[in-house]
Design an enzyme around this catalytic site. Sequence first.
Site, short mmCIF file in Angstrom:
data_model
loop_
_atom_site.label_atom_id
_atom_site.label_comp_id
_atom_site.label_asym_id
_atom_site.label_seq_id
_atom_site.Cartn_x
_atom_site.Cartn_y
_atom_site.Cartn_z
N CYS A 1 52.76 10.04 60.93
CA CYS A 1 52.94 11.43 60.48
C CYS A 1 53.82 12.15 61.48
O CYS A 1 53.44 12.30 62.65
CB CYS A 1 51.59 12.13 60.35
SG CYS A 1 51.73 13.86 59.88
N CYS B 1 56.45 17.82 55.86
CA CYS B 1 56.18 16.40 56.12
C CYS B 1 57.33 15.86 56.95
O CYS B 1 58.46 15.80 56.47
CB CYS B 1 56.03 15.63 54.81
SG CYS B 1 55.79 13.85 55.03
#
Length: 284
Positions: free
Chosen positions: A79, A227
């Site tokens: 991530c 993101c």
Amino acid sequence: MKNNFSKYQGLGNDFIIFDARSNNLDHLFSKNKDNFIEHLCNRNFGIGADGIILILESNNKCFVRMKIYNSDGSEPEMCGNGIRCLIAFLNDNNEINELSEIPIETKAGLILTYIDGNENIKVNMGEPILSPLDIPTKLLMNSLKVPNGVITLKDQILNVYAASMGNPHMIVFVNDIEGIPFQEWGSFLEKHNTFPNDTNVHFVEIIDKSNIKVKVWERGCGPTLACGTGACACLVVTSKLGKTLNNANVYLPGGKLEVEWPNQSGPVFMQGPALKVFSGEIDI
């Protein structure tokens, strides 16, 4: 037992961070992760977040190991916003000091990170994966060496692309990013059988060669404000297709990330902020 936590956000993509280097939190989370993590991430009945980060000792001579959970209890490979939040936490707690390069162990492998003078965090996200087998996806490689195909959704035929930054991403180009049925398309495409492990979904509107807009449907979370790995995957695909240069500003609902892919046989770099929201303690 009470445990300290800190909440950090990168462009509104927020995480609850626990330092699990000297306790049994990793075991507790692994044993009880599904309902437990969903409760902690619930914005009405818990702390509220898109995910949880555990800081662990590294077994591979890295500074630390990052273990991350989505709000549904699933464990993504990597991530980008999460790793920036982790570095901000370590920096705020005076652990990094004068280090110019901070190697972090992740499920996707070694990730190198850097802090500039303005405390913007730059991440070497590694080389993108475009092999359909390794993403994995059933999409086939097109003439520009990008996995590509069409998916039918009711009366819509969507031209989709794929890339991985250690985790799978679907990219869909749209003319008006605010005019699409985002909830319907995102939830459908996340679980589409074209991606055996499900996928993150990104709707991309090209502004010009140096700027794009992206709206995120994150695997295991649903809509999020940003993101990091997705921004990188979008830049990889847009530059391969000639829609952007090899560096661009990626505008997400939570703000801007700067993404650069200086050499198409090399790593992608992402840069952006990460900030502390608050800290506290909770019974676990």
